[in-house]
Write an enzyme that holds these catalytic residues in place. Structure first.
Site, PDB file in Angstrom:
ATOM      1  N   ASP A  88      27.387  30.839  31.944  1.00 41.29           N
ATOM      2  CA  ASP A  88      26.749  30.316  30.742  1.00 41.29           C
ATOM      3  C   ASP A  88      26.324  28.895  31.070  1.00 41.29           C
ATOM      4  O   ASP A  88      26.768  28.307  32.053  1.00 41.29           O
ATOM      5  CB  ASP A  88      27.713  30.344  29.555  1.00 41.29           C
ATOM      6  CG  ASP A  88      27.011  29.999  28.251  1.00 41.29           C
ATOM      7  OD1 ASP A  88      25.762  29.928  28.243  1.00 41.29           O
ATOM      8  OD2 ASP A  88      27.705  29.781  27.240  1.00 41.29           O
ATOM      9  N   GLY A  90      25.085  26.541  28.201  1.00 43.41           N
ATOM     10  CA  GLY A  90      25.162  25.660  27.038  1.00 43.41           C
ATOM     11  C   GLY A  90      26.576  25.279  26.679  1.00 43.41           C
ATOM     12  O   GLY A  90      27.069  25.613  25.618  1.00 43.41           O
ATOM     13  N   GLY A  91      27.221  24.591  27.585  1.00 40.25           N
ATOM     14  CA  GLY A  91      28.597  24.199  27.311  1.00 40.25           C
ATOM     15  C   GLY A  91      28.687  22.913  26.534  1.00 40.25           C
ATOM     16  O   GLY A  91      29.774  22.493  26.154  1.00 40.25           O
ATOM     17  N   PHE A  92      27.534  22.292  26.275  1.00 40.05           N
ATOM     18  CA  PHE A  92      27.583  20.950  25.684  1.00 40.05           C
ATOM     19  C   PHE A  92      28.185  20.939  24.290  1.00 40.05           C
ATOM     20  O   PHE A  92      28.654  19.926  23.832  1.00 40.05           O
ATOM     21  CB  PHE A  92      26.207  20.301  25.691  1.00 40.05           C
ATOM     22  CG  PHE A  92      25.193  21.088  24.943  1.00 40.05           C
ATOM     23  CD1 PHE A  92      24.991  20.855  23.598  1.00 40.05           C
ATOM     24  CD2 PHE A  92      24.441  22.062  25.577  1.00 40.05           C
ATOM     25  CE1 PHE A  92      24.058  21.596  22.895  1.00 40.05           C
ATOM     26  CE2 PHE A  92      23.507  22.801  24.876  1.00 40.05           C
ATOM     27  CZ  PHE A  92      23.325  22.571  23.543  1.00 40.05           C
ATOM     28  N   ASP A 142      20.087  26.289  26.214  1.00 40.67           N
ATOM     29  CA  ASP A 142      19.679  26.383  24.814  1.00 40.67           C
ATOM     30  C   ASP A 142      20.262  25.224  24.018  1.00 40.67           C
ATOM     31  O   ASP A 142      21.137  24.508  24.498  1.00 40.67           O
ATOM     32  CB  ASP A 142      20.096  27.723  24.196  1.00 40.67           C
ATOM     33  CG  ASP A 142      21.611  27.946  24.216  1.00 40.67           C
ATOM     34  OD1 ASP A 142      22.317  27.222  24.967  1.00 40.67           O
ATOM     35  OD2 ASP A 142      22.086  28.833  23.501  1.00 40.67           O
ATOM     36  N   GLN A 184      18.427  32.788  19.405  1.00 40.39           N
ATOM     37  CA  GLN A 184      19.186  32.040  18.398  1.00 40.39           C
ATOM     38  C   GLN A 184      18.694  32.431  16.998  1.00 40.39           C
ATOM     39  O   GLN A 184      18.199  33.525  16.824  1.00 40.39           O
ATOM     40  CB  GLN A 184      19.031  30.533  18.660  1.00 40.39           C
ATOM     41  CG  GLN A 184      19.711  30.072  19.938  1.00 40.39           C
ATOM     42  CD  GLN A 184      21.231  29.988  19.809  1.00 40.39           C
ATOM     43  OE1 GLN A 184      21.795  30.107  18.722  1.00 40.39           O
ATOM     44  NE2 GLN A 184      21.917  29.804  20.929  1.00 40.39           N
ATOM     45  N   GLY A 211      24.783  31.894  19.242  1.00 42.61           N
ATOM     46  CA  GLY A 211      24.928  31.186  17.969  1.00 42.61           C
ATOM     47  C   GLY A 211      25.627  31.988  16.894  1.00 42.61           C
ATOM     48  O   GLY A 211      25.502  31.684  15.712  1.00 42.61           O
ATOM     49  N   ASP A 261      31.858  38.572  26.118  1.00 46.83           N
ATOM     50  CA  ASP A 261      32.826  37.654  26.724  1.00 46.83           C
ATOM     51  C   ASP A 261      33.502  36.924  25.584  1.00 46.83           C
ATOM     52  O   ASP A 261      32.907  36.739  24.521  1.00 46.83           O
ATOM     53  CB  ASP A 261      32.137  36.594  27.601  1.00 46.83           C
ATOM     54  CG  ASP A 261      31.621  35.437  26.758  1.00 46.83           C
ATOM     55  OD1 ASP A 261      30.674  35.669  25.987  1.00 46.83           O
ATOM     56  OD2 ASP A 261      32.176  34.330  26.823  1.00 46.83           O
ATOM     57  N   CYS A 299      50.004  51.444  28.998  1.00 45.75           N
ATOM     58  CA  CYS A 299      49.363  50.460  29.871  1.00 45.75           C
ATOM     59  C   CYS A 299      50.026  50.508  31.240  1.00 45.75           C
ATOM     60  O   CYS A 299      51.259  50.537  31.338  1.00 45.75           O
ATOM     61  CB  CYS A 299      49.514  49.070  29.258  1.00 45.75           C
ATOM     62  SG  CYS A 299      48.775  47.774  30.272  1.00 45.75           S
ATOM     63  N   CYS A 301      49.568  48.131  33.581  1.00 47.39           N
ATOM     64  CA  CYS A 301      49.501  46.814  34.226  1.00 47.39           C
ATOM     65  C   CYS A 301      50.886  46.415  34.733  1.00 47.39           C
ATOM     66  O   CYS A 301      51.887  46.989  34.319  1.00 47.39           O
ATOM     67  CB  CYS A 301      48.926  45.764  33.270  1.00 47.39           C
ATOM     68  SG  CYS A 301      50.108  44.897  32.216  1.00 47.39           S
ATOM     69  N   CYS A 304      53.548  45.516  32.031  1.00 48.89           N
ATOM     70  CA  CYS A 304      54.156  46.654  31.338  1.00 48.89           C
ATOM     71  C   CYS A 304      55.036  47.478  32.284  1.00 48.89           C
ATOM     72  O   CYS A 304      55.989  48.110  31.846  1.00 48.89           O
ATOM     73  CB  CYS A 304      53.071  47.518  30.702  1.00 48.89           C
ATOM     74  SG  CYS A 304      52.233  46.644  29.365  1.00 48.89           S
ATOM     75  N   HIS A 330      48.322  40.765  30.571  1.00 51.66           N
ATOM     76  CA  HIS A 330      48.335  42.062  29.873  1.00 51.66           C
ATOM     77  C   HIS A 330      47.148  42.195  28.908  1.00 51.66           C
ATOM     78  O   HIS A 330      46.452  43.215  28.919  1.00 51.66           O
ATOM     79  CB  HIS A 330      49.641  42.307  29.104  1.00 51.66           C
ATOM     80  CG  HIS A 330      49.495  43.427  28.130  1.00 51.66           C
ATOM     81  ND1 HIS A 330      49.609  44.758  28.493  1.00 51.66           N
ATOM     82  CD2 HIS A 330      49.123  43.430  26.811  1.00 51.66           C
ATOM     83  CE1 HIS A 330      49.330  45.515  27.443  1.00 51.66           C
ATOM     84  NE2 HIS A 330      49.030  44.740  26.410  1.00 51.66           N
TER      85      HIS A 330
END
Ligand SMILES: [Zn+2]
Length: 364
Positions: A88, A90-92, A142, A184, A211, A261, A299, A301, A304, A330
């Protein structure tokens, strides 16, 4: 580059081809903003077999700097992760107001929270940073209006985002790297439509729906997603940014979204809310004090397999960082198997039943 293989009502199962392999959609990306997961190493991330992960080019541009990552041979080598990586840009919006000095049509003026140095981030500079970092899929810069912005502010911000996207397209010369445009428009249907149509006219490799999930009601969020997916071309991937609860993901998948995400699963894990095949549980509650069974029977993993609820509760109670690691692992692993189930149900044409099951299990 992208292909829809199976459609089940609105839900799609497809394949996204990148420099670092093929990712099966719909998929959910664990977040590694600073080229590291929170309480998870790159080996942990590989072990949960995600289709892709996501880092943040803007944050990496500030620290350690794109030059270092370029010298390391790109982000895959730098962080030792050889599968698909999204970035990504636009972390601002994560910067506190004290660092942000203002946004103009030229770019974003701010001071680095790491060393106080002044920066002007332009769409062209952002594209150069993305190309130096060498993620497989990147976002154009953006202008993200904060939640609660007025309609006038959103109109203004869309204009800027559209102009920046046009400039980004011109500056992006790495043809192996896929470039996504971010639609947006806040929660105004006509602005969502306008922004999505404009992005489609620029012809990106894929489209992000940005957004949203900033505090608006769920129904409003899904209404905006519906507007965007009704306009976006069928043969391009669609990425709903920042959405990560099982109940929201199944609804967005039903609207034709392919990529997700969010920090939601790991944030929940750190606060002791565990996702299981039977719904959510609060692992720090007293009823698990002497519960020597596994967190989730369904699960496979390592958490677990190797640990009990009583032990996880004890680690939560003493607030040990290893407890945060086990819980984060997990929940992240759970999300990957959950997305596998979604893909399987779409393939078999039984997605709607699964969606109802998840809605029931995860209703608040
Ligand atoms: Zn597990």
């Amino acid at each position: 580059m992208f292909e829809v293989i199976k459609q089940d009502n609105g839900a799609r199962q497809g394949k996204l081809r990148t420099e670092h392999g093929i990712a099966s959609t719909p998929f959910f990306m664990p977040v590694a903003t600073r080229a590291v997961g929170r309480y998870m190493t790159s080996d942990d991330l590989k072990l949960m077999r995600p289709e892709a992960i996501i880092a943040n080019a803007f944050v990496l541009y500030l620290n350690p700097g794109t030059e270092l990552i370029r010298k390391a041979g790109g982000i895959h080598k730098f962080m030792n992760f050889d599968k698909v990586i999204f970035n990504d840009c636009g972390g601002f919006q994560m910067l506190k107001e004290s660092f942000l000095e203002g946004t103009t049509n030229k770019g974003i003026k701010f001071r680095s929270p790491f060393d106080g140095a002044p920066h002007l981030l332009t769409p062209e500079k952002a594209m150069q940073a993305e190309m130096d970092i060498k993620a497989d899929v990147v976002m154009a810069l953006d202008d993200v209006p904060p939640f609660g912005s007025t309609k006038e502010q959103i109109v203004d911000s869309i204009k800027r985002t559209h102009d920046w996207h046009k400039r980004s397209k011109g500056a992006h010369t790495d043809k192996k790297q896929l470039l996504f445009g971010i639609c947006q428009g806040g929660t105004y249907p006509e602005l969502r439509k306008e922004s999505t149509e404009y992005m489609v006219s620029l012809d990106f490799d894929g489209y992000s729906i940005g957004g949203l999930c900033l505090g608006e009601p769920k129904q409003k969020m899904l209404e905006m997603v519906g507007i965007a997916t009704s306009i976006l071309p069928r043969d391009k991937p669609r990425y709903l940014m920042g959405v990560g609860s099982p109940e929201d993901i199944v609804e967005a998948v039903a609207h034709g979204v392919d990529v997700f995400d969010s920090i939601y699963p790991t944030q929940n894990a750190r606060h002791d809310t565990m996702f299981t095949s039977k719904g959510k549980i609060k692992i720090d509650t007293a009823k698990y004090k002497e519960d020597f069974t596994t967190l989730d029977d369904n699960c496979d993993c390592f958490v677990c397999r190797d640990y009990t609820k009583a032990y996880l509760r004890y680690l939560a109670k003493i607030d040990d960082p290893m407890g945060k690691r086990l819980k984060s692992y997990h929940n992240s692993y759970f999300m990957q198997r959950f997305m596998e189930n979604i893909r399987m149900h779409i393939k078999e044409g039984t997605f709607d039943g699964y969606r109802k099951e998840i809605r029931e299990l995860y209703k608040r």
